[in-house]
Write a protein that holds these residues in place. Sequence first.
Motif, PDB file in Angstrom:
ATOM      1  N   ASP A 111      -5.652  -0.965  12.248  1.00  0.00           N
ATOM      2  CA  ASP A 111      -6.538  -2.108  12.010  1.00  0.00           C
ATOM      3  C   ASP A 111      -7.571  -1.721  10.956  1.00  0.00           C
ATOM      4  N   THR A 112      -7.898  -2.657  10.069  1.00  0.00           N
ATOM      5  CA  THR A 112      -8.923  -2.429   9.063  1.00  0.00           C
ATOM      6  C   THR A 112     -10.103  -3.356   9.346  1.00  0.00           C
ATOM      7  N   PHE A 113     -11.072  -3.372   8.454  1.00  0.00           N
ATOM      8  CA  PHE A 113     -12.222  -4.257   8.639  1.00  0.00           C
ATOM      9  C   PHE A 113     -11.855  -5.726   8.442  1.00  0.00           C
ATOM     10  N   THR A 114     -10.749  -5.983   7.754  1.00  0.00           N
ATOM     11  CA  THR A 114     -10.379  -7.369   7.446  1.00  0.00           C
ATOM     12  C   THR A 114      -9.047  -7.803   8.048  1.00  0.00           C
ATOM     13  N   LEU A 115      -8.178  -6.870   8.447  1.00  0.00           N
ATOM     14  CA  LEU A 115      -6.817  -7.231   8.858  1.00  0.00           C
ATOM     15  C   LEU A 115      -6.363  -6.437  10.075  1.00  0.00           C
ATOM     16  N   LYS A 116      -5.392  -7.008  10.789  1.00  0.00           N
ATOM     17  CA  LYS A 116      -4.733  -6.300  11.876  1.00  0.00           C
ATOM     18  C   LYS A 116      -3.648  -5.382  11.313  1.00  0.00           C
ATOM     19  N   ALA A 117      -3.348  -4.326  12.036  1.00  0.00           N
ATOM     20  CA  ALA A 117      -2.338  -3.353  11.600  1.00  0.00           C
ATOM     21  C   ALA A 117      -0.954  -3.976  11.550  1.00  0.00           C
ATOM     22  N   ALA A 118      -0.070  -3.353  10.771  1.00  0.00           N
ATOM     23  CA  ALA A 118       1.327  -3.771  10.682  1.00  0.00           C
ATOM     24  C   ALA A 118       2.025  -3.648  12.030  1.00  0.00           C
ATOM     25  N   GLU A 119       3.087  -4.405  12.174  1.00  0.00           N
ATOM     26  CA  GLU A 119       3.928  -4.336  13.358  1.00  0.00           C
ATOM     27  C   GLU A 119       5.094  -3.382  13.099  1.00  0.00           C
ATOM     28  N   ALA A 120       5.371  -2.517  14.057  1.00  0.00           N
ATOM     29  CA  ALA A 120       6.587  -1.701  13.989  1.00  0.00           C
ATOM     30  C   ALA A 120       7.753  -2.537  14.499  1.00  0.00           C
ATOM     31  N   VAL A 121       8.863  -2.520  13.757  1.00  0.00           N
ATOM     32  CA  VAL A 121      10.025  -3.343  14.100  1.00  0.00           C
ATOM     33  C   VAL A 121      11.236  -2.420  14.274  1.00  0.00           C
ATOM     34  N   PRO A 122      11.818  -2.344  15.457  1.00  0.00           N
ATOM     35  CA  PRO A 122      13.003  -1.495  15.652  1.00  0.00           C
ATOM     36  C   PRO A 122      14.125  -1.891  14.693  1.00  0.00           C
ATOM     37  N   CYS A 123      14.826  -0.889  14.155  1.00  0.00           N
ATOM     38  CA  CYS A 123      15.851  -1.182  13.148  1.00  0.00           C
ATOM     39  C   CYS A 123      16.851  -0.037  13.060  1.00  0.00           C
ATOM     40  N   ASP A 124      17.944  -0.308  12.364  1.00  0.00           N
ATOM     41  CA  ASP A 124      18.936   0.728  12.075  1.00  0.00           C
ATOM     42  C   ASP A 124      18.605   1.460  10.785  1.00  0.00           C
ATOM     43  N   ILE A 125      18.183   0.715   9.769  1.00  0.00           N
ATOM     44  CA  ILE A 125      17.841   1.280   8.468  1.00  0.00           C
ATOM     45  C   ILE A 125      16.414   0.874   8.133  1.00  0.00           C
ATOM     46  N   LEU A 126      15.562   1.844   7.856  1.00  0.00           N
ATOM     47  CA  LEU A 126      14.175   1.587   7.480  1.00  0.00           C
ATOM     48  C   LEU A 126      13.978   1.963   6.018  1.00  0.00           C
ATOM     49  N   ILE A 127      13.573   0.979   5.226  1.00  0.00           N
ATOM     50  CA  ILE A 127      13.237   1.212   3.818  1.00  0.00           C
ATOM     51  C   ILE A 127      11.720   1.297   3.748  1.00  0.00           C
ATOM     52  N   LEU A 128      11.204   2.469   3.446  1.00  0.00           N
ATOM     53  CA  LEU A 128       9.807   2.806   3.688  1.00  0.00           C
ATOM     54  C   LEU A 128       9.078   3.130   2.392  1.00  0.00           C
ATOM     55  N   GLU A 129       7.965   2.450   2.141  1.00  0.00           N
ATOM     56  CA  GLU A 129       7.139   2.802   0.980  1.00  0.00           C
ATOM     57  C   GLU A 129       6.550   4.194   1.187  1.00  0.00           C
ATOM     58  N   ALA A 130       6.411   4.941   0.095  1.00  0.00           N
ATOM     59  CA  ALA A 130       5.986   6.342   0.196  1.00  0.00           C
ATOM     60  C   ALA A 130       4.790   6.644  -0.693  1.00  0.00           C
ATOM     61  N   THR A 131       3.909   5.664  -0.905  1.00  0.00           N
ATOM     62  CA  THR A 131       2.778   5.863  -1.817  1.00  0.00           C
ATOM     63  C   THR A 131       1.999   7.122  -1.482  1.00  0.00           C
TER      64      THR A 131
END
Length: 342
Positions: free
Chosen positions: A124-144
Amino acid sequence: MAPLRVEWNGGVSVSYGDTRVVFDPQKRGHESSRVFITHAHLDHAGVSNRLNSEKHSTKETMDLLMIYRRRISWWKPISYREKIRVGDLEVVAHNAGHVLGSSLYEIVSPEGTVVYTGDFQFRDTFTLKAAEAVPCDILILEATFGSPSFIFPDREDVASKMVQWALSLLKRGKTPTFRADSLGNAQEIIRAFNILTDIPVVVHPTIEKINKIYQAYGCRLEFLSLRCEEAEEVLSSGGGILVTPKAVKFGNPSRFETAFVSGWALWFRSRGSASFALSDHADFQQLMEFVEECEPKTVLTCFSEKFDRTLANHVARKFKIEARPLNLIKSEIYINSKPSYS
């Protein structure tokens, strides 16, 4: 049964049989595909206005893109948890927690489920709620920030230090000036000062436009536009802070003292000028936690030339699953979530 194909092709492409959907395209050439945009930062959405194909994003993302004069034709809104059927694929949007309206996408096929995050924030941030984790077979993940060298300090602690830095400068008659991304971190800085202090916050006109869209969607932000007389009075009297885009150079250095606000500040701590590691991205620890909660069989990393391979290697070692950069292999076919290469 048709194969499920995941590939990097100037954007993240997922196809099943004759159906293809593309996420955050980086080049032309996807006119025959349905396009989904994760958020309004132009490194993810900048090409979309030049594609003659049906495009989807949240309404918040579209409103923000209009600030950058990105009028996108063939656009249709998608809301969180809404399902859009494209051939044999079903695409579902989920909150990504990165900036206003940011989405991560779940793609459901007869052969398994793919999740593409785009940029996201898993706290959670000061302006937004945290992302939701979604169960999956393949996860394409940003790596910044996909390196162990990026473990961000507690957000509240960073905000407290920003306030202390600002107060010390104000006592010396200087104007604390925070340089940050206009969309994302700028709003976090404003909200932090609104919560922790009564110090007036003056913002650059570009940030003002973005703030108004945040306000329209219910985010409480109190600020003054640099263009108004009251802001001039606040700054001339030495009673407020200034928030500007990173690229803006503002004012007399003897009067305005600047600080850089970004997750990249962890790399600049020894370079003299003030910096604060406040970020709208997931750090390395959050990325690993997200993988653990999604429980994928395969992880493909993307959108970071620096750390795609680094993050993939750490994921493979810790979770004992296949993980590698998405763009290493131009075409890859997954059948029952096991890869074979074409």
